[in-house]
Structure formats: C-alpha cells, structure tokens
Design an enzyme around this catalytic site. Structure first.
Site, PDB file in Angstrom:
ATOM      1  N   HIS A 104      87.193   6.915  59.932  1.00 16.32           N
ATOM      2  CA  HIS A 104      85.798   7.333  59.891  1.00 16.32           C
ATOM      3  C   HIS A 104      85.421   8.250  61.066  1.00 16.32           C
ATOM      4  CE1 HIS A 104      82.453   6.401  57.263  1.00 16.32           C
ATOM      5  NE2 HIS A 104      81.656   6.589  58.298  1.00 16.32           N
TER       6      HIS A 104
ATOM      7  N   GLU B 218      78.317  13.737  53.217  1.00 17.58           N
ATOM      8  CA  GLU B 218      79.180  14.911  53.406  1.00 17.58           C
ATOM      9  C   GLU B 218      78.651  16.095  52.604  1.00 17.58           C
ATOM     10  OE1 GLU B 218      79.554  13.621  50.087  1.00 17.58           O
ATOM     11  OE2 GLU B 218      81.586  14.477  50.040  1.00 17.58           O
TER      12      GLU B 218
ATOM     13  N   ASP C  61      79.416  20.504  49.175  1.00 17.68           N
ATOM     14  CA  ASP C  61      79.928  19.141  49.282  1.00 17.68           C
ATOM     15  C   ASP C  61      81.410  19.212  49.618  1.00 17.68           C
ATOM     16  OD1 ASP C  61      79.209  16.111  48.010  1.00 17.68           O
ATOM     17  OD2 ASP C  61      81.319  16.696  48.072  1.00 17.68           O
ATOM     18  N   ILE C  62      81.799  18.418  50.627  1.00 16.11           N
ATOM     19  CA  ILE C  62      83.215  18.448  51.040  1.00 16.11           C
ATOM     20  C   ILE C  62      84.064  17.813  49.929  1.00 16.11           C
ATOM     21  CG2 ILE C  62      84.876  17.706  52.783  1.00 16.11           C
ATOM     22  CD1 ILE C  62      82.654  17.713  54.806  1.00 16.11           C
TER      23      ILE C  62
ATOM     24  N   ASP D 134      83.828  11.891  60.995  1.00 17.00           N
ATOM     25  CA  ASP D 134      82.624  12.396  61.674  1.00 17.00           C
ATOM     26  C   ASP D 134      82.909  13.719  62.389  1.00 17.00           C
ATOM     27  OD1 ASP D 134      81.220  10.278  60.785  1.00 17.00           O
ATOM     28  OD2 ASP D 134      80.999   9.257  62.706  1.00 17.00           O
TER      29      ASP D 134
ATOM     30  N   ARG E 129      71.449  35.841  58.745  1.00 11.02           N
ATOM     31  CA  ARG E 129      70.045  36.274  58.849  1.00 11.02           C
ATOM     32  C   ARG E 129      69.215  35.233  59.586  1.00 11.02           C
ATOM     33  NH1 ARG E 129      68.099  38.510  53.067  1.00 11.02           N
ATOM     34  NH2 ARG E 129      69.726  40.047  52.720  1.00 11.02           N
TER      35      ARG E 129
ATOM     36  N   ASN F 153      88.507  10.253  54.851  1.00 12.08           N
ATOM     37  CA  ASN F 153      88.177   9.080  55.667  1.00 12.08           C
ATOM     38  C   ASN F 153      89.263   8.025  55.551  1.00 12.08           C
ATOM     39  OD1 ASN F 153      85.728   9.479  57.035  1.00 12.08           O
ATOM     40  ND2 ASN F 153      84.572   9.250  55.152  1.00 12.08           N
TER      41      ASN F 153
HETATM   42  P1  GH3 Z   1      84.271  14.952  45.761  1.00 19.66           P
HETATM   43  O1  GH3 Z   1      85.301  16.021  45.943  1.00 19.66           O
HETATM   44  O2  GH3 Z   1      84.045  14.648  44.325  1.00 19.66           O
HETATM   45  O3  GH3 Z   1      83.013  15.287  46.483  1.00 19.66           O
HETATM   46  O4  GH3 Z   1      84.890  13.630  46.397  1.00 19.66           O
HETATM   47  P2  GH3 Z   1      84.409  12.851  47.668  1.00 19.66           P
HETATM   48  O5  GH3 Z   1      85.478  11.868  48.027  1.00 19.66           O
HETATM   49  O6  GH3 Z   1      84.063  13.842  48.762  1.00 19.66           O
HETATM   50  O7  GH3 Z   1      83.080  12.201  47.196  1.00 19.66           O
HETATM   51  P3  GH3 Z   1      82.569  10.714  47.243  1.00 19.66           P
HETATM   52  O8  GH3 Z   1      81.101  10.808  46.962  1.00 19.66           O
HETATM   53  O9  GH3 Z   1      83.393   9.830  46.368  1.00 19.66           O
HETATM   54  O10 GH3 Z   1      82.792  10.252  48.742  1.00 19.66           O
HETATM   55  C1  GH3 Z   1      82.041  10.752  49.812  1.00 19.66           C
HETATM   56  C2  GH3 Z   1      82.589  10.159  51.066  1.00 19.66           C
HETATM   57  O11 GH3 Z   1      81.905  10.687  52.206  1.00 19.66           O
HETATM   58  C3  GH3 Z   1      82.443   8.668  51.103  1.00 19.66           C
HETATM   59  C4  GH3 Z   1      81.806   8.391  52.425  1.00 19.66           C
HETATM   60  O12 GH3 Z   1      82.479   7.380  53.110  1.00 19.66           O
HETATM   61  C5  GH3 Z   1      81.938   9.682  53.197  1.00 19.66           C
HETATM   62  N1  GH3 Z   1      80.841   9.891  54.134  1.00 19.66           N
HETATM   63  C6  GH3 Z   1      79.527  10.024  53.854  1.00 19.66           C
HETATM   64  N2  GH3 Z   1      78.819  10.145  55.000  1.00 19.66           N
HETATM   65  C7  GH3 Z   1      79.708  10.072  56.037  1.00 19.66           C
HETATM   66  C8  GH3 Z   1      79.599  10.127  57.458  1.00 19.66           C
HETATM   67  O13 GH3 Z   1      78.505  10.279  58.038  1.00 19.66           O
HETATM   68  N3  GH3 Z   1      80.732  10.039  58.192  1.00 19.66           N
HETATM   69  C9  GH3 Z   1      81.937   9.885  57.583  1.00 19.66           C
HETATM   70  N4  GH3 Z   1      83.025   9.810  58.358  1.00 19.66           N
HETATM   71  N5  GH3 Z   1      82.075   9.813  56.254  1.00 19.66           N
HETATM   72  C10 GH3 Z   1      80.983   9.908  55.480  1.00 19.66           C
HETATM   73 MG    MG Z   2      82.481  15.138  48.451  1.00 19.80          MG
END
Ligand code: GH3
Ligand code: MG
Length: 457
Positions: free
Chosen positions: A332, A363, A319-320, A336, A352, A327
């Site tokens: 956004h 993400e 997880d990022i 992406d 592999r 974002n």
């Molecule tokens: P954490 O380190 O705890 O993972 O924090 P986080 O901010 O990465 O986690 P959180 O779940 O709060 O937020 C995830 C974000 O990822 C929010 C959402 O807008 C973004 N995201 C999810 N799918 C996509 C996508 O397809 N494109 C983009 N640009 N952003 C996305």
């Molecule tokens: Mg995250």
C-alpha cells in the site's frame, strides 16, 4: 584591483553577480513576460531559463493568486515604481511555493527579486495546535505561538494623530499600514498583498467608512478581510448599522489601547485559522494536488463561464490500470508513492493556466480543461496518458503493460442545461468505461453511442 576592472567589462561583472545570487532574480517586461532569469529559478522551481523565456509570470501564479498577480501588472506597476507582494508560484513538478517579491520598475522593465518563504509559511503552527489554542484560551495565548507569521493591519483614519497612536500601539506585534483616505485604502485591499485586518474610521471625507466596508464586502477578493470600526459615534443604531454592513467589531473613541490590542489579537487569530484552513481544505493531503472539493468549486464556475461565453468545456477522467494488482504486488505504501508521482505528472503536463488536475478519489483523477474542444482535449488526454507511461513505474502484475498506465475518458461540450455538471461527469465516466473495456492504457472520447453501455464500476 585595477587589472581586474580593466580586463572585465561592467557587463561581465554584472552577469557574474546575477548568476551567483542565491535569491531569485529576474527581469520582466512591464506586462510580466520573462526577459532574463538567474540560475536560482531552476534550483527553486525546476525551470531552465529557456523554459521560462517567452512565458508570463502570471501563468505560474496559483489560481487563487492569479487575479491579484495580474492586477500588479495591469494597475499597480503603472503607478508605483517599487512594490512588494507575495504569491504562490507553480514549480515544474506542479507543486506551489510561496514567494515574497520585490519589484522595481525602470523604463518599462521590472527588476524583480524573490525570496522563497514556503518554509516559513508551512512551518506555521499545525492546524490541530491552532484549533486547540482557539477553543481553549484564545485571550491568554501568546500571539507568537498562534500566528508565527507577522500579520498586517491597515489603519484607515483621516486624522494623522489617530493613525500615529494606532501605529505606535501596534507596530511591535504587527506590520502596520496607514491610509488617510478611503480610495487609497480600497486600492491597498485590492492589491496583491492585502492586509489581514482593517481598523476603519467611519467619518472621513469623500468615501466614508460605511461605504468602504460595503465595497470590501462586495469584492470577492476583499470580503474575507475583517473590518473593525473605530469611531466616535457611540449610538446603538450606528453600531448596529456598522455591524450589519459586515464589520466584525466596533471600537469607540477615545481608545483604550489594551482593549484594542486584545480584540485585534483574537480577530487575527481567527483570521489566521481561517486562512490556514483554506490552504488545507482544497488540497488532497496525499498527492498535494487539488482535491474533489476544489474541483467541484472550479467546475461549477467554469460551467457558468462556458454557458455565458458559449465556449466548450472538456472533462477528463483518468483511472490507473490494475491498481489493485499494484498494491497487492508492491504494498500500500508503494501504492501511495505511485499515486503521488501520477498526480505530479498530471499537474506538470497540463499547460494552460486555467487547466486543473484534481484527485477524484482512490486511484482516479479528473482534469478540467476550460475553453477546449474535443480535438484539443483528445490531444491533452493523450499527452497525459503518455506522461504517465513515461514515468516508467514498474508494474509487473499488470496484464496491460510492464509499467503503470492509465485509461482516460474524455468529454467535451458546451454546457447548456442545469444538469451539465452531472452530465459531463457521467459522460466522462462512460467514456472511461469504454477505454477500460477496449484494452486499457488508452483514451476514449464520449459520443452518443457509448451512452447505452452503462457506467464504469
Ligand atoms: P482497473 O484497471 O479496472 O481500474 O483496475 P483497478 O485494480 O485499478 O481497479 P479497482 O477499482 O479494482 O481497484 C482500485 C484499487 O485502488 C483498490 C484500492 O486498494 C486502490 N486504492 C484506492 N485508493 C488508494 C490509496 O489512496 N492508496 C493506495 N495505495 N491504493 C488505493
Ligand atoms: Mg483502476
């Protein structure tokens, strides 16, 4: 001219031609190991000659093409000296390109020429367009509009006269393969370059058409090839029997060429539509790596395999870190772009052939590492974490690091029970939570004690 040939050895001249060729040229040994490649490989796929040396061409085939590619080396090259086929070949960035290959065998080496046909494949009519054609007026549409690829029909009939008639009727619109016996027909269908449709005579010596149809239907690789029976048997029970074996249609002799052509055109349009759908349904549209559906299918299979063989399967959930802030800071669209780069780096880092990286959603990404124990999985997880950090994508609002990073949850186990699928993913999720809780940009391996902490939300 005389001077030129006197001062340049044939070896030097050949080397220059080899280096200059715009096509993909290589020499493989009979088992598929790279011996020599020209510079087009680097231009097309990103690999240097050094990177390819000591690797096997089968490793680079798309997982769905791998068995067929392996079949070329295990079977076909031993019986035919020249053969052509196409498959999808993995580039260094993890994406796949379609390649038409021509193999020529001499003295245990395969001399190979390849042409990148990705553009032709992908410029095929868009899905929407195909669906529109199919739903509205399938019969009146021009085949060229519907199926820009020249499709291949295998005609199987022991009568040379019948195959000649069919060939003459179809050759203008399709590539036509002829076979006069069942065994040969089955081997063509199991090859790496199977036909898109089969016209199959029923009464033939040795293996009859019914048996061929039955075997094709049983083979995982051949079950989707549509079969049309061509026969002089006209009784309703014969027709019904053929259809219950999986044939999609039935044409009785003597042939009416216009009817045959119309039927073939419709069936091939559907086949093309299905193939295109297949290509598109297991790939994540944004990142172009495997999607969750493909991951689920592969994981189900690998769990079965691990149970059967008693091997360890590992799952990594990535997880990022602070992607919401990313974002918020960069927008956004940049978000992406970042997801695409991360996905590509994950695919490229997995080494592999059986490893799979997929987008889990948002993400989050997931990697499946068959036959890999905890230590191995930990190493891979660390390599993936490093690869993402080394992308050096600026992330100025991240409290963790100045560049984009990931946290990784790792679980390894020999799946034993029916809940293995859910359990492995739940445990990977719990480990990921642990990695997040203990500071992010790190990996955590699942163990009994972290189960109590609850899932990462
Ligand atoms: P954490 O380190 O705890 O993972 O924090 P986080 O901010 O990465 O986690 P959180 O779940 O709060 O937020 C995830 C974000 O990822 C929010 C959402 O807008 C973004 N995201 C999810 N799918 C996509 C996508 O397809 N494109 C983009 N640009 N952003 C996305
Ligand atoms: Mg995250």
């Amino acid at each position: 001219m005389e001077d030129f040939f006197a001062t340049n050895s044939p070896q030097q001249i050949l080397n220059r031609i080899f280096a200059l060729s715009p096509g993909l040229l290589c020499i493989l040994n009979i088992d598929g190991w790279f011996e020599k490649v020209n510079s087009s490989w680097e231009k097309t796929f990103g690999y240097t000659a050094e990177e390819l040396s000591d690797t096997n061409i089968i490793e680079y085939a798309h997982p769905d093409d791998r068995d067929a590619t392996a079949f070329v080396f295990s079977e076909l090259l031993h019986t035919s000296h020249r053969l052509t086929f196409s498959n999808r070949f993995r580039s260094k960035d993890g994406s796949y390109r379609y390649v038409d290959w021509e193999f020529n065998c001499h003295d245990n080496y395969a001399y190979v020429a390849g042409v990148d046909i990705t553009h032709t494949k992908l410029s095929a009519a868009g899905l929407k367009e195909i669906r529109k054609h199919l739903v509205q007026t399938p019969l009146q549409n021009d085949l060229e509009d519907l199926c820009p690829i020249r499709q291949k029909i295998l005609v199987v009939d022991d009568s040379p006269l019948n195959t000649k008639i069919m060939e003459a009727a179809l050759i203008e619109d399709y590539e036509v393969l002829i076979s006069h016996n069942g065994k040969e027909a089955l081997s063509i269908c199991n090859s790496n370059d199977p036909p898109d449709l089969i016209l199959l005579d029923i009464i033939m010596p040795e293996i009859d058409g019914y048996e061929i149809c039955r075997r094709l239907n049983r083979g995982a690789k051949t079950k989707d090839i549509p079969v049309i029976f061509l026969t002089s048997l006209t009784a309703a029970k014969d027709i019904e029997f053929g259809l219950t074996l999986g044939a999609i249609d039935y044409i009785t002799k003597p042939f009416s060429i216009p009817i045959i052509k119309a039927k073939i055109k419709n069936h091939l349009a559907v086949k093309y539509y299905q193939d295109t759908l297949k290509i598109n349904t297991d790939v994540d549209q944004l990142t172009q790596i495997a999607n969750r559906r493909r991951f689920d299918d592969t994981m189900t299979l690998e769990i079965k395999k691990a149970k059967r063989t008693g091997t360890i399967l590992s799952v990594l959930l990535l997880d990022i870190d602070h992607f919401k802030f990313y974002n918020d800071t960069y927008g956004h669209l940049e978000g992406d772009t970042c997801l695409k780069k991360v996905a590509t780096a994950l695919s490229a880092t997995l080494k592999r052939p059986k490893d799979l990286a997929a987008r889990w959603g948002g993400e989050e990404f997931v990697c499946l590492l068959p036959n890999t124990n905890t230590k191995g999985a930990q190493n891979v997880a660390e390599a993936l974490r490093e690869a993402i950090q080394n992308l050096s994508i600026p992330h100025e609002s991240s409290p963790v690091n100045e560049v984009v990073t990931v946290s990784v949850g790792v679980v390894s186990s020999n799946p034993m029970d029916e809940n293995s699928f859910d359990n492995l993913l739940r445990q990977a999720d719990e480990a990921l939570y642990q990695a997040k809780e203990t500071g992010r940009n790190r990996i955590a391996v699942w163990h009994q004690d972290i189960e109590a902490m609850g899932p990462y939300l």
